[in-house]
Design a protein around this motif. Structure first.
Motif, PDB file in Angstrom:
ATOM      1  N   GLY A   1      -9.907  -4.142  25.896  1.00  0.00           N
ATOM      2  CA  GLY A   1      -8.519  -4.066  26.326  1.00  0.00           C
ATOM      3  C   GLY A   1      -7.547  -4.547  25.272  1.00  0.00           C
ATOM      4  N   ALA A   2      -7.906  -4.387  24.007  1.00  0.00           N
ATOM      5  CA  ALA A   2      -7.049  -4.900  22.944  1.00  0.00           C
ATOM      6  C   ALA A   2      -6.679  -3.793  21.965  1.00  0.00           C
ATOM      7  N   ASP A   3      -5.631  -4.045  21.223  1.00  0.00           N
ATOM      8  CA  ASP A   3      -5.201  -3.084  20.214  1.00  0.00           C
ATOM      9  C   ASP A   3      -5.869  -3.386  18.882  1.00  0.00           C
ATOM     10  N   ALA A   4      -6.363  -2.350  18.265  1.00  0.00           N
ATOM     11  CA  ALA A   4      -6.878  -2.484  16.906  1.00  0.00           C
ATOM     12  C   ALA A   4      -6.313  -1.311  16.119  1.00  0.00           C
ATOM     13  N   PHE A   5      -6.336  -1.445  14.815  1.00  0.00           N
ATOM     14  CA  PHE A   5      -5.660  -0.456  13.981  1.00  0.00           C
ATOM     15  C   PHE A   5      -6.585   0.111  12.918  1.00  0.00           C
ATOM     16  N   VAL A   6      -6.236   1.281  12.447  1.00  0.00           N
ATOM     17  CA  VAL A   6      -6.938   1.805  11.285  1.00  0.00           C
ATOM     18  C   VAL A   6      -5.909   2.342  10.298  1.00  0.00           C
ATOM     19  N   LEU A   7      -6.306   2.273   9.051  1.00  0.00           N
ATOM     20  CA  LEU A   7      -5.452   2.784   7.988  1.00  0.00           C
ATOM     21  C   LEU A   7      -6.360   3.461   6.977  1.00  0.00           C
TER      22      LEU A   7
ATOM     23  N   GLU B   1       3.949  -0.965  14.348  1.00  0.00           N
ATOM     24  CA  GLU B   1       3.368  -2.188  14.884  1.00  0.00           C
ATOM     25  C   GLU B   1       2.403  -2.823  13.900  1.00  0.00           C
ATOM     26  N   LEU B   2       1.649  -1.978  13.221  1.00  0.00           N
ATOM     27  CA  LEU B   2       0.712  -2.485  12.227  1.00  0.00           C
ATOM     28  C   LEU B   2       1.472  -3.201  11.115  1.00  0.00           C
ATOM     29  N   ARG B   3       2.555  -2.588  10.699  1.00  0.00           N
ATOM     30  CA  ARG B   3       3.383  -3.174   9.656  1.00  0.00           C
ATOM     31  C   ARG B   3       3.870  -4.565  10.086  1.00  0.00           C
ATOM     32  N   ARG B   4       4.275  -4.633  11.332  1.00  0.00           N
ATOM     33  CA  ARG B   4       4.787  -5.907  11.842  1.00  0.00           C
ATOM     34  C   ARG B   4       3.684  -6.968  11.863  1.00  0.00           C
TER      35      ARG B   4
ATOM     36  N   LEU C   1       0.832  -1.205   0.000  1.00  0.00           N
ATOM     37  CA  LEU C   1       0.000   0.000   0.000  1.00  0.00           C
ATOM     38  C   LEU C   1       0.863   1.250   0.000  1.00  0.00           C
ATOM     39  N   GLU C   2       1.910   1.222   0.797  1.00  0.00           N
ATOM     40  CA  GLU C   2       2.800   2.375   0.852  1.00  0.00           C
ATOM     41  C   GLU C   2       3.439   2.639  -0.499  1.00  0.00           C
ATOM     42  N   ASP C   3       3.909   1.553  -1.111  1.00  0.00           N
ATOM     43  CA  ASP C   3       4.577   1.673  -2.395  1.00  0.00           C
ATOM     44  C   ASP C   3       3.642   2.283  -3.427  1.00  0.00           C
ATOM     45  N   ARG C   4       2.374   1.963  -3.307  1.00  0.00           N
ATOM     46  CA  ARG C   4       1.403   2.467  -4.267  1.00  0.00           C
ATOM     47  C   ARG C   4       0.862   3.847  -3.887  1.00  0.00           C
ATOM     48  N   GLY C   5       1.344   4.370  -2.780  1.00  0.00           N
ATOM     49  CA  GLY C   5       0.864   5.683  -2.363  1.00  0.00           C
ATOM     50  C   GLY C   5      -0.552   5.635  -1.832  1.00  0.00           C
ATOM     51  N   LEU C   6      -0.923   4.507  -1.249  1.00  0.00           N
ATOM     52  CA  LEU C   6      -2.299   4.342  -0.802  1.00  0.00           C
ATOM     53  C   LEU C   6      -2.479   4.501   0.704  1.00  0.00           C
ATOM     54  N   VAL C   7      -1.445   4.938   1.380  1.00  0.00           N
ATOM     55  CA  VAL C   7      -1.579   5.139   2.819  1.00  0.00           C
ATOM     56  C   VAL C   7      -1.608   6.627   3.119  1.00  0.00           C
ATOM     57  N   ALA C   8      -2.740   7.100   3.618  1.00  0.00           N
ATOM     58  CA  ALA C   8      -2.826   8.497   4.026  1.00  0.00           C
ATOM     59  C   ALA C   8      -2.370   8.609   5.479  1.00  0.00           C
ATOM     60  N   GLN C   9      -2.997   7.821   6.338  1.00  0.00           N
ATOM     61  CA  GLN C   9      -2.627   7.810   7.748  1.00  0.00           C
ATOM     62  C   GLN C   9      -2.827   6.394   8.260  1.00  0.00           C
ATOM     63  N   SER C  10      -2.104   6.064   9.295  1.00  0.00           N
ATOM     64  CA  SER C  10      -2.430   4.825   9.977  1.00  0.00           C
ATOM     65  C   SER C  10      -2.014   4.953  11.430  1.00  0.00           C
ATOM     66  N   THR C  11      -2.658   4.154  12.281  1.00  0.00           N
ATOM     67  CA  THR C  11      -2.289   4.179  13.698  1.00  0.00           C
ATOM     68  C   THR C  11      -1.120   3.224  13.905  1.00  0.00           C
ATOM     69  N   HIS C  12      -0.236   3.584  14.782  1.00  0.00           N
ATOM     70  CA  HIS C  12       0.923   2.753  15.092  1.00  0.00           C
ATOM     71  C   HIS C  12       1.508   2.062  13.863  1.00  0.00           C
ATOM     72  N   PRO C  13       1.990   2.843  12.924  1.00  0.00           N
ATOM     73  CA  PRO C  13       2.425   2.279  11.650  1.00  0.00           C
ATOM     74  C   PRO C  13       3.418   1.125  11.809  1.00  0.00           C
TER      75      PRO C  13
END
Length: 406
Positions: A209-215, A21-24, A7-19
RNA sequence: GGGGAGAUACCCAAGCGGCCAAAGGGGGCAGACUGUAAAUCUGCUGUGUUUUCACUUCACAGGUUCGAAUCCUGUUCUCCCCA
């Protein structure tokens, strides 16, 4: 390439939370993720394509996508269409729309054996009990904090109903529900949804009590800053009956030069190296890249045969090689018009003009051609013989249409 | 609940008794130029085969007037201030 990197390579990421950790997480294994769609029309359109492709890319990368249908939220109206009156759709209409969406999404996603899911928030939102909701969910939201959200700032000046204010909470609740039931840990969506999506991660943290992400995806605009996906006829639909494969092909064929790369990156599965190679040229050379874009996009939606046919028809129409039989066509009953038809009537019948008056305007402006020759007189009558042979009508430079009497 | 402001064409926005099918901007369509691009310039942009004419339209329903988008009454909706 892992999903996030792609997504990053394609320029499709505007924002994301905890980039990081999400990447991992996305690189480590299968993640269940979702995007919501409001079933407010009977077909998806080009504006939905980035999220749809996003889910498809995720699935190809080994993740499990969920397409969430906002059947429950559509029931109370869509606040995003702020200028128009909030349409309150009937349950029947919504159910039919969802069926249509499901069919169209099936072309992009593999729903077999739980590889992807399609769910409807009406199934759980409809069962909610107001008092329980207030107690269990409402207590976790701070109004003060909500009001600081970017998406409400403008609305505070324009006016904001309690219903609209609650959309954030409903959307957050959807995320929580998907987290609980399906272990969904990531929400994808347009950047304008950022605050609503964030609310979901906070709710999950507080309640579960859990982590969730948005992109979020960047909002695609034309070079002058308007939203993409509109033409003179309105939205560009994914339904072939609403926007024909030829029209769909032409839509992509005609994107402005400076959007070609971003469109190839966003709307095709072509590798970025290929995209970069195709768009390395400037000027006229870009036309080749536009053809690839149009072909690929049409193929993904309508299949290779339709894409090839559209390309053939377009090339024929624009090379001036005469009327290709593959052009969009209108058939009329020869017997109904023994006297032939005036140009004005032809334009209306073929749908090139919405009214006689508009047809006259076009003719007066010199924008109408029959078989490649400009016609200045709208009253000129085309004989039954010519109609039977078939004529090629052209509006302006790009809109070709074939009309034939049977 | 009280007071105030407002609702105009695809969007924004002027108009506040006749010269209003309704200024201006945006958007859209077409023409010229081009590469089926962009920018620029030009024309058009409610409907109607009587086109310096007719009809429908300025939230909705009535009314006043020779004549209403403009005045009056009621209705619906929106915003602001006070409670």
């Amino acid at each position: 390439m892992p999903f996030y990197e792609e997504l990053e390579d394609r320029g499709l990421v505007a924002q994301s939370t905890h980039p990081e950790e999400l990447r991992r997480r996305l690189a480590a294994g299968r993640v269940t993720l979702y995007t919501g769609f409001d079933p407010t029309a009977d077909s998806l359109h080009v504006g939905h394509l980035i999220p749809i492709m996003g889910l498809a890319r995720a699935q190809r990368a080994g993740h499990r996508p969920i397409a969430l249908m906002g059947g429950g939220t559509a029931l109370v109206g869509d606040p995003s269409g702020r200028s128009e009156m909030r349409r309150m759709l009937t349950p029947e209409t919504i159910a039919a729309n969802i069926q249509g969406f499901r069919r169209q999404l099936g072309g992009f996603l593999d729903f077999s054996e739980g590889a992807a899911l399609l769910v409807n928030n009406g199934d759980w939102l409809g069962k909610l009990n107001y008092l329980e909701m207030l107690r269990d969910i409402g207590s976790h939201f701070s109004v003060n904090r909500m009001l600081t959200a970017e998406c409400f700032k403008a609305r505070l000046e324009q006016g904001l109903s309690f219903l609209e204010f609650n959309y954030m909470i409903l959307q957050a609740y959807d995320f929580l529900e998907l987290y609980r039931v399906h272990g969904c840990a990531l929400q994808l969506g347009g950047d304008d949804q950022w605050s609503n999506m964030l609310a979901g991660t906070e709710l999950i943290r507080r309640v579960a009590g859990a982590d969730a992400f948005v992109l979020t995806y960047p909002l695609l605009t034309t070079s002058d800053g308007r939203k993409m996906g509109k033409t003179e006829k309105g939205a560009v639909w994914l339904d072939a009956n609403k926007t024909s494969p030829y029209e769909y092909y032409q839509y992509w064929r005609n994107v402005p030069d400076d959007r070609v790369r971003v469109c190839l990156a966003s709307f095709t599965f072509l590798l970025m190296d290929e995209v970069r190679r195709l768009t390395a040229q400037a000027g006229e050379e870009l036309n080749a890249a536009k053809e690839v874009l149009a072909y690929e996009a049409t193929m993904l939606l309508h299949g290779a045969a339709a894409a090839t046919a559209a390309r053939t028809a377009a090339r024929a129409a624009f090379s001036g090689a005469g009327a290709a039989a593959t052009l969009p066509a209108t058939e009329i009953a020869a017997a109904s018009y023994p006297e032939g038809l005036s140009l004005i009537e032809l334009l209306c019948l073929s749908g090139l003009a919405p009214s006689n008056r508009e047809a006259r305007r076009l003719v007066a402006g010199g924008g109408i051609y029959i078989n490649g020759e400009r016609v200045e007189n709208g009253e000129a009558v085309v004989s039954p013989e010519k109609l039977r042979a078939g004529i090629e009508l052209r509006k302006g430079k790009k809109v070709h249409h074939r009309l034939i009497a049977r």
